[in-house]
Enzyme design. Sequence first.
Site, PDB file in Angstrom:
ATOM      1  N   LEU A 193       0.809  -1.212   0.000  1.00 22.15           N
ATOM      2  CA  LEU A 193       0.000   0.000   0.000  1.00 22.15           C
ATOM      3  C   LEU A 193       0.842   1.262   0.000  1.00 22.15           C
ATOM      4  O   LEU A 193       1.896   1.324   0.638  1.00 22.15           O
ATOM      5  CB  LEU A 193      -0.901   0.022   1.247  1.00 22.15           C
ATOM      6  N   ASP A 194       0.361   2.258  -0.683  1.00 25.89           N
ATOM      7  CA  ASP A 194       0.852   3.618  -0.526  1.00 25.89           C
ATOM      8  C   ASP A 194       0.452   4.095   0.880  1.00 25.89           C
ATOM      9  O   ASP A 194      -0.536   3.644   1.446  1.00 25.89           O
ATOM     10  CB  ASP A 194       0.189   4.497  -1.602  1.00 25.89           C
TER      11      ASP A 194
END
Length: 294
Positions: A115-116
Amino acid sequence: MAIMAAQKSVILYPSLGVGHLNPMVELAKLFLRRGLAVVITVVDSPDKDSVSADAIARLAAANPDIAFHLLPVPFCGREDYPHAVMRIMDVMRVANPALREFLMGALPDVEALVLDMFCADALDVAAELGIPSYFFFASALGYLAIMLRLPEYYPAAPSPIKDMPETVLHFPGVPPIRALDMAATLQDRDSDIAKARLAQCTRMLEARGILVNSFDRLESRALEALRCGLCTPRRSTPSVHCIGSLVLPGNTGGISERHACLEWLDTQPDRSVVFFGFAQELSISLALSNSTRA
């Protein structure tokens, strides 16, 4: 788009904007070199700042071994945000049902979801489906050390840092920082944006690990502080993995000629160049030797 069942895959999930997508493409190349299939899932929102189809087409053409999947999501329902970051968080939250549907179709061959940092709400989807989740932190280790410390540091501060701009703040593993040099979104701890950012930092601790675009010899103090739990004294810190620098020598991004600035850099003495890298909200200066320059 179907994922090949014979090969384990990593799903990369960037936030809105090309500036968040490009580092994920470099990370994807790292996974490819280790024999994993990679899918970059890109949110296609009717809101502004979504990555354009042309940009994705160019990246896909330049990186044929990386699969790109567009994730259509509805309008998040409001426009009057006090800060653009809060809009991004809302859009990524609205994207959770579409992400869940996509991941369910890809199981059981998903090895991990990466994930960012602005996609913290996707942790709920990963937990529901039993998929190991990691964060990719494209900024410096020192910045990560600060961000993970803030949820406990700020509530105990005598006043908001906007009221004490010249006060020197101390965080484990990093040099002292003046309050006025902290991110603008964190200047007022009572603001909605600061509360959202602190909640985001807290949720990062739920991940199985954090991948950072740095290396231990460059930021050894920050890495030690993170791994020893000094930044999160009341909670466990996820494992921190240094994977940088991601842009490898010879990676020209499809440009055949070497830029003149690189030729100039090669003529400079060792340890004579200072690189200023401006992150989204925090400017970082690092003295790099020729041997560590990417």
